[in-house]
Design a protein around this motif. Structure first.
Motif, PDB file in Angstrom:
ATOM      1  N   SER A 161      42.710  47.669  44.651  1.00  0.00           N
ATOM      2  CA  SER A 161      42.982  46.947  45.895  1.00  0.00           C
ATOM      3  C   SER A 161      41.705  46.198  46.278  1.00  0.00           C
ATOM      4  O   SER A 161      40.965  46.606  47.186  1.00  0.00           O
ATOM      5  CB  SER A 161      43.405  47.918  47.007  1.00  0.00           C
TER       6      SER A 161
ATOM      7  N   GLY B  33      46.307  47.088  53.160  1.00  0.00           N
ATOM      8  CA  GLY B  33      46.955  48.354  53.496  1.00  0.00           C
ATOM      9  C   GLY B  33      45.978  49.496  53.685  1.00  0.00           C
ATOM     10  O   GLY B  33      46.393  50.604  54.016  1.00  0.00           O
TER      11      GLY B  33
ATOM     12  N   ASP C  26      52.106  44.026  50.498  1.00  0.00           N
ATOM     13  CA  ASP C  26      50.852  44.373  49.847  1.00  0.00           C
ATOM     14  C   ASP C  26      50.341  43.256  48.942  1.00  0.00           C
ATOM     15  O   ASP C  26      49.288  43.390  48.317  1.00  0.00           O
ATOM     16  CB  ASP C  26      51.005  45.651  49.014  1.00  0.00           C
TER      17      ASP C  26
END
Length: 397
Positions: free
Chosen positions: A117, A122, A223
């Motif tokens: 990520s 998120g 996302d």
């Protein structure tokens, strides 16, 4: 280029060796000595790979080494020494308990998700100014939209590759290592713009496809916001780099800058702190690309001056904006137009420094795609060989 082994499997295996240890280190947080040893081993693997291997395409070599080894090395630095997500309260929105309280298997998966990520989407560590996400009523609508985007970006990438294939200095005269300036200022600017478009489109094509696969596997569309920001925000150079350009390096760029500020004992929130972080951040970006420099056998560090010039230009820009505000000027369409012209001028003037290494290899540059739809359509239309564009004769003064 010096003699290298054309071995994509070893290249990707080496890149994998850079990534695999990171979640284990994050999930277990071993003693400092162990982290140093693991990091040293990763550096050795990366240096060995960019010194001996090739993917056979200078543009892909440069990007692959910068991402596969430079990005991975700085990401390891970030997680091993600059932050401690296992114990600092880092959480994903779906976490029901702290990561340190999870069993090892779940903790390892948590660390793996955190690693990939890049922008912290998120997570409590999300970077600021993430691009706005369009509303999708279903995963199917999201997939169709992203597949449509992928097709568009494929054609932009293909068009850029067609330009490279037709331009003498990036195709049949590449072995002469002619500088990008050899075709005159106009074509220098065009080649730079095409190179940026190629990177912009190619990266988003890959991202679009990956996002569709991820959502099909259970990830949520929210996302996967756009990889690049809104082009309308290009009215300052600071916004170009902070909001429009991809932010895949923002995580370690920010932590490195903050670490240097802390090391120097500079008070956070001051102008000194802000500009130290600015310059250190761009230095980290430049150093990320040194793996790409070595991969294509140009002087290591050749990419760094480009990034440092961006920091200098932003400093100048900040000063001009501060003076304008002090004089009572307000933002409007005219100031935005001037700002876009300024940002474009700076990038067109400095990007040749980043493009030059790929041309210095003496190898032709292409799109990196497995086939060319543009060439197929051109041939199907019966236009092949019927239009002879007269390129300016390259010359070196």
């Amino acid at each position: 280029m010096t003699d290298r082994i054309h071995d994509p499997s070893s290249f990707f295996a080496s890149a994998l060796c850079m990534l695999v240890p990171i979640p284990f280190v994050v999930a277990t947080r071993p003693p400092l000595a162990v982290r140093i040893l693991v990091f040293a081993a990763q550096l050795y693997i990366s240096i060995r790979a960019v010194t001996t291997l090739t993917l056979g395409n200078p543009a892909i070599d440069y990007q692959g080494a910068s991402i596969g080894f430079g990005w991975s090395a700085f990401t390891a630095l970030h997680f091993y020494f600059l932050v401690d997500p296992l114990h600092d309260g880092t959480r994903h929105r779906e976490d029901m308990q702290l990561a340190k309280d999870k069993p090892f298997g779940k903790r390892l998966w948590w660390a793996t998700c955190l690693l990939f990520s890049n922008r912290g989407i998120g997570w409590t560590t999300a970077i600021p100014h993430l691009p706005q996400m369009p509303h999708y009523r279903s995963g199917k609508e999201f997939a169709l939209a992203r597949l449509r985007d992928a097709v568009f970006f494929f054609f932009v990438t293909d068009l850029a590759g067609t330009y490279f294939a037709q331009n003498p200095i990036t195709s049949y005269r590449a072995g002469e290592r002619l500088p990008i300036s050899s075709q005159g200022l106009l074509f220098q600017c065009i080649t730079v713009a095409i190179t940026v478009c190629h990177f912009w489109a190619n990266s988003q094509m890959s991202y679009s496809i990956i996002s569709v696969i991820a959502v099909a596997c259970g990830s949520e569309p929210r996302d996967w916001p756009p990889m690049w920001g809104d082009l309308l925000e290009t009215y300052t150079l600071r916004k170009v780099w902070g909001r429009v350009w991809h932010q895949l390096m923002r995580r370690y760029v920010a932590s490195t800058g903050k670490a240097v500020v802390h090391l120097l004992g500079v008070q956070r929130g001051t102008n000194a702190s802000s500009y130290i972080q600015l310059y250190v951040g761009f230095l980290a970006s430049g150093l990320t690309h040194t793996w790409g420099d070595r991969q294509i056998d140009v002087t290591v560090g050749d990419s760094v001056p480009f990034f440092m010039l961006q920091a200098i230009a932003i400093t100048f820009e900040d000063g001009v904006i501060a003076l304008a505000k002090k004089a009572g000027m307000k933002e409007n369409a005219a100031t935005w137009a001037v700002g876009r012209l300024w940002a474009a001028t700076v990038l067109l003037a400095t990007l040749p420094m980043l493009v030059r290494p790929a041309l210095a290899t003496g190898q032709p540059v292409d799109s990196g795609l497995p086939f060319s739809a543009v060439a197929a359509l051109w041939s199907a239309a019966g236009l092949e060989g019927k239009i002879d564009f007269q390129w300016p004769e390259p010359s070196v003064l």
